[in-house]
Design a protein around this motif. Structure first.
Motif, mmCIF file in Angstrom:
data_model
loop_
_atom_site.group_PDB
_atom_site.id
_atom_site.type_symbol
_atom_site.label_atom_id
_atom_site.label_comp_id
_atom_site.label_asym_id
_atom_site.label_seq_id
_atom_site.Cartn_x
_atom_site.Cartn_y
_atom_site.Cartn_z
ATOM 1 N N LEU A 275 11.215 -38.557 46.707
ATOM 2 C CA LEU A 275 11.267 -39.620 47.703
ATOM 3 C C LEU A 275 9.919 -39.874 48.371
ATOM 4 O O LEU A 275 9.762 -40.856 49.104
ATOM 5 C CB LEU A 275 12.286 -39.282 48.800
ATOM 6 C CG LEU A 275 13.767 -39.299 48.432
ATOM 7 C CD1 LEU A 275 14.597 -38.800 49.608
ATOM 8 C CD2 LEU A 275 14.199 -40.707 48.028
ATOM 9 N N LEU A 276 8.943 -39.018 48.125
ATOM 10 C CA LEU A 276 7.698 -39.071 48.885
ATOM 11 C C LEU A 276 6.972 -40.412 48.784
ATOM 12 O O LEU A 276 6.527 -40.933 49.817
ATOM 13 C CB LEU A 276 6.777 -37.920 48.473
ATOM 14 C CG LEU A 276 5.572 -37.671 49.377
ATOM 15 C CD1 LEU A 276 6.000 -37.423 50.820
ATOM 16 C CD2 LEU A 276 4.755 -36.491 48.862
ATOM 17 N N PRO A 277 6.793 -41.022 47.605
ATOM 18 C CA PRO A 277 6.084 -42.310 47.575
ATOM 19 C C PRO A 277 6.732 -43.371 48.469
ATOM 20 O O PRO A 277 6.027 -44.076 49.206
ATOM 21 C CB PRO A 277 6.143 -42.705 46.093
ATOM 22 C CG PRO A 277 6.235 -41.406 45.366
ATOM 23 C CD PRO A 277 7.097 -40.538 46.235
ATOM 24 N N ALA A 278 8.060 -43.478 48.427
ATOM 25 C CA ALA A 278 8.737 -44.443 49.301
ATOM 26 C C ALA A 278 8.631 -44.018 50.761
ATOM 27 O O ALA A 278 8.523 -44.865 51.663
ATOM 28 C CB ALA A 278 10.202 -44.584 48.889
ATOM 29 N N ALA A 279 8.653 -42.706 51.009
ATOM 30 C CA ALA A 279 8.559 -42.208 52.380
ATOM 31 C C ALA A 279 7.210 -42.550 53.000
ATOM 32 O O ALA A 279 7.122 -42.827 54.201
ATOM 33 C CB ALA A 279 8.781 -40.695 52.405
ATOM 34 N N VAL A 337 13.532 -42.319 55.335
ATOM 35 C CA VAL A 337 12.686 -42.159 54.149
ATOM 36 C C VAL A 337 13.399 -42.647 52.885
ATOM 37 O O VAL A 337 12.768 -42.757 51.830
ATOM 38 C CB VAL A 337 12.230 -40.696 53.977
ATOM 39 C CG1 VAL A 337 11.378 -40.262 55.158
ATOM 40 C CG2 VAL A 337 13.401 -39.753 53.766
ATOM 41 N N ARG A 338 14.692 -42.941 52.977
ATOM 42 C CA ARG A 338 15.409 -43.532 51.848
ATOM 43 C C ARG A 338 15.386 -45.064 51.887
ATOM 44 O O ARG A 338 15.933 -45.706 50.990
ATOM 45 C CB ARG A 338 16.875 -43.066 51.846
ATOM 46 C CG ARG A 338 17.073 -41.604 51.494
ATOM 47 C CD ARG A 338 18.556 -41.312 51.353
ATOM 48 N NE ARG A 338 18.828 -39.925 51.048
ATOM 49 C CZ ARG A 338 18.850 -39.404 49.824
ATOM 50 N NH1 ARG A 338 18.578 -40.188 48.772
ATOM 51 N NH2 ARG A 338 19.127 -38.141 49.634
ATOM 52 N N GLN A 365 0.183 -38.958 49.777
ATOM 53 C CA GLN A 365 1.217 -38.298 48.972
ATOM 54 C C GLN A 365 0.857 -36.850 48.679
ATOM 55 O O GLN A 365 1.692 -35.949 48.840
ATOM 56 C CB GLN A 365 1.432 -39.072 47.671
ATOM 57 C CG GLN A 365 2.102 -40.423 47.862
ATOM 58 C CD GLN A 365 2.196 -41.212 46.563
ATOM 59 O OE1 GLN A 365 2.129 -40.648 45.480
ATOM 60 N NE2 GLN A 365 2.353 -42.522 46.668
ATOM 61 N N ILE A 366 -0.377 -36.610 48.264
ATOM 62 C CA ILE A 366 -0.785 -35.232 47.952
ATOM 63 C C ILE A 366 -0.828 -34.403 49.220
ATOM 64 O O ILE A 366 -0.344 -33.261 49.249
ATOM 65 C CB ILE A 366 -2.149 -35.235 47.242
ATOM 66 C CG1 ILE A 366 -2.043 -35.918 45.885
ATOM 67 C CG2 ILE A 366 -2.661 -33.804 47.064
ATOM 68 C CD1 ILE A 366 -3.377 -36.084 45.176
ATOM 69 N N GLY A 367 -1.389 -34.952 50.289
ATOM 70 C CA GLY A 367 -1.529 -34.194 51.530
ATOM 71 C C GLY A 367 -0.200 -33.856 52.176
ATOM 72 O O GLY A 367 0.068 -32.695 52.512
ATOM 73 N N LEU A 368 0.663 -34.852 52.369
ATOM 74 C CA LEU A 368 1.962 -34.596 52.989
ATOM 75 C C LEU A 368 2.833 -33.712 52.112
ATOM 76 O O LEU A 368 3.523 -32.806 52.602
ATOM 77 C CB LEU A 368 2.689 -35.904 53.275
ATOM 78 C CG LEU A 368 2.387 -36.600 54.598
ATOM 79 C CD1 LEU A 368 3.223 -37.853 54.732
ATOM 80 C CD2 LEU A 368 2.628 -35.678 55.783
#
Length: 408
Positions: A275-279, A337-338, A365-368
């Motif tokens: 879900l991270l990219p959308a978040a 986040v969804r 994205q990488i950091g979070l």
């Protein structure tokens, strides 16, 4: 201003700095386009999504603050021109020329090739943090991560990173120190002088010893093609340096704090990392680092929502208000986040759409992702009310400090 302005005392307070969204909601409902006084300068604010999106592409709202009116010099002082007369503060065709030169350096393929190095920098920063069980995430992670990446992209020697960071932080945190106002202004003016001097000297060093960095391509555009002047070479490099780290650093701080204040959303990302990219898009919509787009000047009388904005007025497009407009986002004050990725304005719109969007998304994205993966039990080390922020009148929305604890 001919209309009754909203006084600064209603907005630029500690309460506004902590949570500006109730104030933005009142403006969207009662005065969606209105003059507002502020400690920096008076301006007309545009707060609804549809108006904001239109204003960001309105040719009557000029970004050329160094034009005949010399608005930028009047607003930000005589030393500002050496850093800020760049692509951000220009209109087509000048903007088109400068953006075309810079865009080659930020091609998606080139940025994607940086992914392993960005991951390496993230891991190196977290390797120092993890054993401690506590950290101040702004200065130990959120700020150095994008700063190291953009400095490497520009070919700034590692030995100079700390000094360059000091100068940029003086500009970013203006108004937040405990120094008297006169000393604060002097510090900003000194940074505005020393940074272009440093960048000019860096150009000369790179000419003598060429390197494979973005700065090398810019020098070629200046020396071989004549597409950039010497002054534009310096101001363009500063724009890439400052924009390339400051907004990403503030985003990382804001996003982490938002997740800590919504532990169910944080846990959802831990257990469902896809879900991270959308978040990232939702977190940017929810509490972005640039609440108001950089200033525009009305070149003629313009009308929005029945309000006449007189020629020569400064116009602020309130990105963070537009991104909370319930006409475009269901339950806009809820972090979800969804949420299906919507057309937020966090990266701007039109010809000034953020050039570094691919790099910013990658770093976020990488950091979070690494923070959530490597710092279990992450939580605030102080009450939320004690988290120190940039002042309410700052053009940026970010944190001065983010103290946390976690399971080492």
């Amino acid at each position: 201003m001919t209309e009754q302005a909203v006084p600064a005392s209603e907005f630029y307070t500690d309460e506004f700095a902590a949570d500006p969204y109730p104030s933005f909601a009142r403006l969207r409902t009662d005065r969606p386009v209105c003059p507002v006084s502020s400690p920096r300068f008076d301006q007309y604010l545009i707060t609804r999504y549809d108006d904001a999106k239109t204003a960001l592409t309105d040719p009557r709202l000029s970004k050329d603050l160094y034009g005949p009116g010399q608005h930028y010099l009047r607003l930000f002082g005589p030393n500002s021109e050496g850093l800020n007369k760049n692509m951000l503060n220009s209109d087509p065709p000048e903007h088109t020329r400068l953006r075309r030169i810079i865009s080659q350096a930020f091609a998606p393929r080139r940025i994607e090739a940086l992914r392993p190095r960005v991951a390496q920098i993230v891991d190196g920063l977290l390797d120092k943090i993890v054993p401690q069980g506590q950290a101040e995430l702004m200065h130990e992670f959120a700020i150095p991560l994008p700063m190291m990446v953009i400095c490497e992209l520009l070919g700034i020697p590692a030995a100079d990173h700390a000094q360059v960071l000091d100068w940029t932080q003086v500009i970013r945190t203006s108004g937040s120190s405990r120094r008297p106002p006169q000393e604060e202004r002097a510090a900003v003016q000194e940074a505005q002088l020393k940074l272009p001097d440093y960048l000019f000297d860096l150009m000369q060093a790179k000419r003598a010893h060429p390197a494979d960095a973005i700065i090398g391509a810019l020098i070629d555009s200046c020396d071989r093609e004549g597409a950039l002047s010497e002054a534009e070479l310096v101001t363009t490099t500063f724009l890439l340096l400052f924009a390339g780290h400051q907004t990403t650093a503030d985003f990382l701080g804001n996003a982490t704090l938002a997740l800590l204040n919504h532990p169910e959303q944080l846990e959802l990302l831990r257990t469902t990392p896809q879900l991270l990219p959308a978040a990232i898009e939702e977190l940017l919509r929810f509490d972005g680092p640039l609440p108001v787009a950089s200033p525009r000047i009305a070149t003629e009388d313009v009308e929005y929502d029945g309000m006449c904005i007189p020629r020569g007025s400064i116009v602020g497009v309130v990105i963070n208000s537009a991104n909370h407009d319930p006409a475009h986002f269901a339950d806009p004050d809820q972090l979800d986040v969804r949420r299906v990725r919507g057309p937020h304005l966090g990266f701007g719109h039109g010809v000034h759409y953020c050039l570094g969007v691919s790099l910013a998304r990658m770093e976020a994205q990488i950091g979070l992702g690494a923070l959530l993966r490597r710092l279990p039990g992450l939580r605030l080390a102080v009450p939320l009310a004690e988290v120190r922020r940039l002042p309410a009148a700052s053009p940026f929305r970010g944190l001065l400090e983010l103290p946390v604890t976690f399971s080492a």
